[in-house]
Write an enzyme that holds these catalytic residues in place. Structure first.
Site, PDB file in Angstrom:
ATOM      1  N   LEU A  69       0.902  -1.161   0.000  1.00 31.02           N
ATOM      2  CA  LEU A  69       0.000   0.000   0.000  1.00 31.02           C
ATOM      3  C   LEU A  69       0.939   1.210   0.000  1.00 31.02           C
ATOM      4  O   LEU A  69       1.379   1.680   1.049  1.00 31.02           O
ATOM      5  CB  LEU A  69      -0.911  -0.028   1.226  1.00 31.02           C
ATOM      6  CG  LEU A  69      -1.954  -1.165   1.229  1.00 31.02           C
ATOM      7  CD1 LEU A  69      -2.569  -1.354   2.614  1.00 31.02           C
ATOM      8  CD2 LEU A  69      -3.057  -0.922   0.205  1.00 31.02           C
ATOM      9  N   ASP A  70       1.274   1.659  -1.193  1.00 34.55           N
ATOM     10  CA  ASP A  70       2.383   2.598  -1.326  1.00 34.55           C
ATOM     11  C   ASP A  70       2.168   3.934  -0.631  1.00 34.55           C
ATOM     12  O   ASP A  70       3.115   4.512  -0.106  1.00 34.55           O
ATOM     13  CB  ASP A  70       2.677   2.855  -2.813  1.00 34.55           C
ATOM     14  CG  ASP A  70       3.507   1.734  -3.439  1.00 34.55           C
ATOM     15  OD1 ASP A  70       4.150   0.966  -2.688  1.00 34.55           O
ATOM     16  OD2 ASP A  70       3.510   1.624  -4.679  1.00 34.55           O
ATOM     17  N   GLY A  81       4.102  11.220  -1.588  1.00 38.78           N
ATOM     18  CA  GLY A  81       4.781  12.515  -1.557  1.00 38.78           C
ATOM     19  C   GLY A  81       6.228  12.365  -1.120  1.00 38.78           C
ATOM     20  O   GLY A  81       7.137  12.970  -1.690  1.00 38.78           O
ATOM     21  N   TYR A 118       9.449   1.605  -9.085  1.00 38.67           N
ATOM     22  CA  TYR A 118       8.440   2.163  -9.981  1.00 38.67           C
ATOM     23  C   TYR A 118       8.420   3.681  -9.987  1.00 38.67           C
ATOM     24  O   TYR A 118       8.626   4.300  -8.958  1.00 38.67           O
ATOM     25  CB  TYR A 118       7.042   1.689  -9.562  1.00 38.67           C
ATOM     26  CG  TYR A 118       6.483   0.701 -10.552  1.00 38.67           C
ATOM     27  CD1 TYR A 118       5.964   1.147 -11.756  1.00 38.67           C
ATOM     28  CD2 TYR A 118       6.507  -0.660 -10.305  1.00 38.67           C
ATOM     29  CE1 TYR A 118       5.484   0.257 -12.691  1.00 38.67           C
ATOM     30  CE2 TYR A 118       6.028  -1.561 -11.233  1.00 38.67           C
ATOM     31  CZ  TYR A 118       5.517  -1.094 -12.429  1.00 38.67           C
ATOM     32  OH  TYR A 118       5.054  -1.967 -13.354  1.00 38.67           O
TER      33      TYR A 118
HETATM   34 CU    CU Z   1       3.368  -2.604 -13.158  1.00 38.51          CU
END
Ligand code: CU
Ligand code: NAG
Ligand code: NAG
Ligand code: NAG
Length: 676
Positions: A325-326, A333, A414
């Site tokens: 859960l980034d 932020g 990512y």
């Molecule tokens: Cu992906």
């Protein structure tokens, strides 16, 4: 997840600028600077928060510090009166801290200079991770004897190993300690170490003790080769593709927008833009000027990315727990990068800085965290050619220019490109671009023909598996269409079969409106039929009698494929429906819950919404989840070309007619020193 260089870079920025200021800042709280009540906390205020909390606690680690926003009526009343009387509501801060191995939720009143409340959180889960503790955890394996032995056994050089931290999710256990799993990679001449995992090893780090409490070296897998993993221009071999000629956007009269503090005005739009260490960009009080009514009309009180759920689909020991859960674990932020002029944003962009709190409570700056720019990409705002009239053919065309607010967050491997785009038509368009590096699993396989087992992904290069995963982005969209009291309407396009003697048609469709009364009426899975979704003001109608509204135009439809009783799906329960509508509640901000690392999914949108509250003619919040199922492909290696998705909020009977009828084509730009 690895943020070593940036954490220290940010730390260095801080050291040079803030320590010196510290002394007199403490005595300058009663500032004469005119705040907007929704302005993010300033560096001075962040220092004030740290100072106040440190009075009663010696050993604090700060995991989240942000503005505790004033109540909505206070903000609105300030907005309508501030020209007369500049008093803003009290400035409050909300803090999540770890003190003596306990999580505290603390409210600080900055205007009165005191701690208002300080309570120990007794629920499940742990707060956002800090860079500092991730950096410390990442270094532990390098001095841990069993790990050193594992590295030697594989014939690798310890000095070339770099480690990264992963949150561990929750799999049904009762209370667990605050831990991370650390996974390591091999650099040895490469920079794209995410492509070179040292697979088969799991190290568990206890964050309170800051030592390794679990270690398992289960299998030997070759480290993927460095060849072909580098993405830097400086290391690529020719030939390069140089076929494109240069281009630029040139605004000799400057941009058409103004930024006053955090308030942005452009064309008919006005909104407030704040940076939050958890959410990243927060858009507030978006309103649009209606020349016909000669008034500024409210559209959206608040819009931000509330949670980002990324579950991986690999069930092996080293991978099953990767269900991130980034926003709540790593901070969208906090993971934002300084934008690179001319690359991340075009030449005509204007940049804004953001501030966050480091683990010790000192503020740190992310310079150029946002960019704002006008986009002219050769698109057409509207047009018509009319050749059928006597005389000359009429051709009327208007070009489209919009305003983009951009932030880029790099959550470990990512990169998320977050764009909020405002259009003169009244549309707000949100686009999320996924780029960066895939999470790679080391593999024994060098060709697809060798594979006889479940590999949970795609073989992208020799020994390199791209693991299947999802990205679900949940947006909090508090629309206030021409006022607080709104309703949600689902318009179903229903096929009707007919059998009429005098008309040869057999079918048509009609639009049937369903006004949602309670939360359960507005839980919607997309893709099951043809529908439109509107937030309307049921107390206001256009001249011809339609409700004044805004329409959500969803993007690509992806729904979760995991079992509803699976633990990560309980934590990511807000993905069960693509759309939800809740009554506005100041404390319901984070779709996955306030405290989510190792949480049990007992504070999600799915739980709040199960109360089935009334949502008709009320201040309501629309939650939309944008999803991507990601089956990696070879083109995603070694760095992924941006894959985009998004949604639009578009006026629907909000204006009496086309609001861009009278938009004039901007004056043609004259190139300086150019004879043509
Ligand atoms: Cu992906
Ligand atoms: C501060 O707290 C951490 C755990 O929260 C502990 O490991 C550390 O020893 C403490 N430091 C001091 C100086 O008390
Ligand atoms: C981790 O540290 C704690 C306290 O310092 C200690 O009790 C424990 O034995 C350590 N565990 C390991 C595996 O080293
Ligand atoms: C607001 O939401 C919280 C969390 O769901 C809940 O505990 C509280 O009762 C709600 N307040 C109101 C007024 O509904």
């Amino acid at each position: 997840m690895i943020k070593k260089s940036e954490a220290s870079q940010k730390a260095i920025t801080m050291r040079s600028s803030f320590r010196i200021l510290l002394f007199f800042l403490i005595f300058s709280f009663v500032s004469t600077h005119e705040f907007h009540p929704l302005d993010p906390l300033t560096p001075n205020e962040l220092i004030q928060v740290q100072t106040l909390i440190k009075i009663s606690h010696q050993n604090v680690s700060f995991h989240y510090v942000g503005l505790d926003e004033p109540k909505k009526p206070e903000v609105l009343s300030w907005l309508s009166n501030h020209q007369l009387n500049n008093k803003i509501p009290h400035r409050l801060a909300f803090v999540i801290a770890r003190i003596d191995s306990k999580t505290h939720e603390i409210f600080v009143d900055l205007s009165d200079n005191l701690v208002v409340s300080d309570k120990v959180y007794n629920g499940h889960g742990y707060p956002l991770l800090t860079f500092e503790e991730q950096t410390a955890a990442n270094e532990l394996p390098l001095t841990y004897a069993p790990f050193i032995a594992s590295v030697e056994k594989r014939g690798l050089k310890l000095s070339e190993v770099i480690c990264s931290s992963f949150t561990i999710g929750w799999y049904g256990g009762k209370r667990t300690k605050r831990v991370l799993k650390v996974m390591c990679y091999y650099i040895d001449g490469a920079v794209n170490f995410y492509m070179r995992p040292i697979e088969g090893i799991t190290a568990t780090v206890d964050l309170d003790e800051m030592n390794i409490t679990g270690y398992h070296d289960r299998l030997m897998v070759p480290v993927p080769k460095a060849d072909g993993t580098d993405y830097r221009e400086s290391t690529q071999d020719p030939p390069f593709d140089t076929r494109l000629k240069g281009m630029t956007v040139f605004q000799p009269d400057g941009p058409s927008f103004t930024i006053d503090g955090h308030s942005v005005r452009w064309a008919n739009w006005e909104f407030h833009l704040a940076f939050d260490m958890r959410a990243g960009p927060v858009i507030s009080l978006a309103s649009i000027y209606d020349p016909e009514k000669d008034e500024r009309r409210r559209v959206m009180y608040r819009g931000y990315l509330s949670e980002l759920f990324v579950p991986y689909m690999d069930l092996t020991e080293e991978w099953y727990y990767r269900t991130f859960l980034d926003a709540g674990e790593f901070g969208i932020g906090l993971c934002a990068n300084p934008l690179k002029p001319l690359r991340d944003c075009p030449e005509n962009a204007v940049f804004m800085d953001g501030y966050f709190t480091m683990q010790d409570g000192k503020p740190a700056k992310i310079s150029k965290v946002f960019c704002l720019f006008e986009r002219y990409a050769g698109d057409i705002l509207w047009r018509h050619t009319e050749p059928a009239l006597p005389g000359d053919t009429i051709t009327e065309v208007r070009q489209e220019t919009s305003l983009v607010v951009r932030m880029v967050s790099t959550v470990g491997n990512y990169d998320y490109i977050i764009d909020w785009e405002f259009k003169q038509t009244g549309t707000i368009k949100v686009t999320i671009g996924l780029s960066g590096l895939l999470a790679i699993k080391g593999s024994v396989y060098t060709h697809k023909d060798q594979i006889r087992e479940e590999i949970y992904g795609t073989l992208l290069a020799e020994n390199t598996l791209g693991v299947h995963h999802d990205h679900f982005l949940s947006f909090h969209l508090d629309l206030d269409v021409d006022g607080d009291a709104n309703s949600f309407i689902k318009t179903n396009l229903e096929p009707v079969h007919v059998n009429k003697k005098d008309i040869p048609r057999k079918s048509y469709w009609r639009a049937v409106n369903q006004m949602a009364k309670t939360e359960s009426d507005a839980k919607i899975k997309l893709g099951l039929g043809a529908s439109e979704f509107l937030v309307v003001n049921p107390n206001k109608k256009t001249k011809v009698g339609n409700y004044i509204g805004y329409r959500l135009i969803p993007g690509s439809v992806s729904s979760p494929l995991l079992s509803e009783d699976d633990f990560e799906q309980i934590r990511g329960g807000f993905t069960k429906y693509n759309l939800w509508v809740t009554p506005y509640n100041k404390s319901e901000k984070w779709a996955g819950g306030l405290i989510v690392d190792q949480g049990h999914g007992d504070d999600t949108l799915a739980i709040w919404s199960s109360r089935n509250r009334k949502i008709e003619n009320k201040d309501i919040v629309l939650w939309y989840t944008l999803g991507f199922h990601h089956v990696p492909h070879q083109e995603d290696f070694p760095v992924m070309p941006t894959l985009s998705g998004g949604f639009e909020l578009r006026p629907a009977n909000f204006f009496e007619h086309n609001p861009v009828l009278k938009v004039k084509v901007p004056k043609q730009v004259k190139w300086p020193n150019c004879t043509k």
